[in-house]
Design an enzyme around this catalytic site. Structure first.
Site, short mmCIF file in Angstrom:
data_model
loop_
_atom_site.label_atom_id
_atom_site.label_comp_id
_atom_site.label_asym_id
_atom_site.label_seq_id
_atom_site.Cartn_x
_atom_site.Cartn_y
_atom_site.Cartn_z
N HIS A 252 11.25 24.76 -35.08
CA HIS A 252 11.49 23.63 -35.56
C HIS A 252 12.42 23.26 -36.86
O HIS A 252 11.67 24.07 -37.41
CB HIS A 252 10.20 22.56 -35.25
CG HIS A 252 10.35 21.07 -35.69
ND1 HIS A 252 11.04 20.31 -34.68
CD2 HIS A 252 10.31 20.31 -36.73
CE1 HIS A 252 10.95 18.90 -35.08
NE2 HIS A 252 10.57 19.11 -36.33
N LYS B 244 15.93 17.58 -13.73
CA LYS B 244 15.46 17.29 -12.36
C LYS B 244 14.82 18.39 -11.57
O LYS B 244 13.51 18.59 -11.18
CB LYS B 244 16.66 16.71 -11.60
CG LYS B 244 16.45 16.17 -10.17
CD LYS B 244 17.33 15.40 -9.38
CE LYS B 244 17.02 15.25 -8.11
NZ LYS B 244 17.46 16.30 -7.52
N ASN C 169 21.32 29.99 -32.51
CA ASN C 169 20.24 30.61 -32.80
C ASN C 169 20.02 31.67 -31.71
O ASN C 169 19.59 32.88 -31.87
CB ASN C 169 18.98 29.73 -32.80
CG ASN C 169 18.69 29.13 -34.30
OD1 ASN C 169 18.22 30.04 -35.24
ND2 ASN C 169 18.88 28.14 -34.56
N ASP D 160 5.82 19.84 -30.62
CA ASP D 160 5.66 20.42 -31.89
C ASP D 160 4.44 20.44 -32.37
O ASP D 160 4.16 20.28 -33.58
CB ASP D 160 6.60 19.38 -32.89
CG ASP D 160 8.03 19.55 -32.40
OD1 ASP D 160 8.57 20.52 -31.95
OD2 ASP D 160 8.62 18.23 -32.56
N GLU E 28 17.20 29.42 -40.29
CA GLU E 28 16.74 29.92 -38.76
C GLU E 28 17.10 31.54 -38.74
O GLU E 28 16.50 32.07 -38.15
CB GLU E 28 17.31 28.91 -38.19
CG GLU E 28 16.48 27.56 -38.25
CD GLU E 28 16.92 26.58 -37.39
OE1 GLU E 28 16.28 25.72 -37.00
OE2 GLU E 28 18.25 26.66 -36.88
N LEU F 58 15.72 21.05 -25.69
CA LEU F 58 15.33 19.54 -26.10
C LEU F 58 14.20 18.91 -25.00
O LEU F 58 13.54 17.98 -25.22
CB LEU F 58 16.41 18.73 -25.97
CG LEU F 58 17.33 19.20 -27.36
CD1 LEU F 58 18.48 18.27 -27.49
CD2 LEU F 58 16.44 19.23 -28.60
C1 GRF Z 1 18.04 24.38 -34.55
O1 GRF Z 1 18.16 23.50 -35.56
C2 GRF Z 1 16.63 24.48 -34.33
O2 GRF Z 1 15.60 24.34 -35.10
C3 GRF Z 1 16.41 23.12 -33.30
O3 GRF Z 1 17.39 22.92 -32.63
C4 GRF Z 1 18.68 23.50 -33.51
C5 GRF Z 1 19.46 24.36 -32.48
O4 GRF Z 1 20.81 24.90 -33.15
N1 GRF Z 1 15.41 23.13 -32.55
P1 GRF Z 1 21.56 25.91 -32.22
O5 GRF Z 1 21.86 25.48 -30.57
O6 GRF Z 1 20.50 27.29 -32.17
O7 GRF Z 1 22.69 26.03 -32.96
#
Ligand code: GRF
Length: 187
Positions: A103, A59, A14, A144, A173, A84
């Site tokens: 998301h 960290k 993305n 979220d 996306e 994450l």
């Molecule tokens: C995507 O599906 C996004 O919605 C989620 O994590 C994934 C990341 O994919 N939060 P990438 O690292 O952009 O390929």
């Protein structure tokens, strides 16, 4: 020209797609990538795209380094694209409506702690959902839960595997996330 900080923990497809979208439209913004994983593939993509990138680990994040760095970068928009870790509340408080996340499901369904990546699509299939999609939302101090900016849907067929669902969601996306970012930057 705006400053856009992209955060990603893994592949970063993305992030790459967003950068390419603006380049193709000849809109020159400053992009900077931050990842929390030193072996994240997004670093490879950054190199290939000639975009600056750095690692700030969990960290360091806990020590306030991400906070300091973000302030130095003076972002017009902070984009979480597959990041994450819970985003520090300190930063959220300083940048109201300037931090967006994507998301890979239709929130409030399939959101919250532990609901990321493949786990989301596994749950969608296990739950026999007939549709899923993407949610682009502002970031609050909870996973979220910030205000929804945009959603798009895609059908889920009975025979779809979690991987099929993931591919459909990624397509959404790639199509919508850059456009939503462009609109936010223009507002
Ligand atoms: C995507 O599906 C996004 O919605 C989620 O994590 C994934 C990341 O994919 N939060 P990438 O690292 O952009 O390929």
């Amino acid at each position: 020209m705006k400053n856009i900080v992209l955060l990603a923990s893994g592949s970063g497809s993305n992030a790459e797609n967003i950068i390419k979208y603006f380049r193709e439209k000849k809109i020159s913004h400053n992009f900077h990538i931050i990842t929390n994983k030193k072996d994240a593939f997004v670093l490879e993509r950054a190199k290939n795209l000639n975009v600056s990138a750095e690692v700030i680990t969990k960290k360091q994040n806990d020590e306030g380094i991400l906070f300091d760095r973000i302030n130095e970068l003076k972002p017009d928009l902070i984009v979480l694209a597959g990041y994450l870790l819970l985003f520090p509340a300190q930063i959220v408080a300083l940048y109201p409506n300037k931090i967006v996340n994507i998301h890979p499901a239709l929130l409030p369904k399939f959101g919250g702690k532990g609901m990321y990546g493949g786990f989301v699509h596994d749950a969608v299939v296990a739950n026999k959902e007939t549709e899923t999609g993407i949610t682009i939302h502002f970031v609050s101090e909870h996973y979220d839960e910030g205000a929804v900016i945009f959603q798009a849907k895609t059908p889920v067929a009975e025979i779809d595997t979690a991987l099929d669902v993931a591919n459909k969601v990624h397509e959404l996306e790639y199509e919508h996330f850059p456009k939503v970012i462009e609109k936010l930057l223009d507002d």
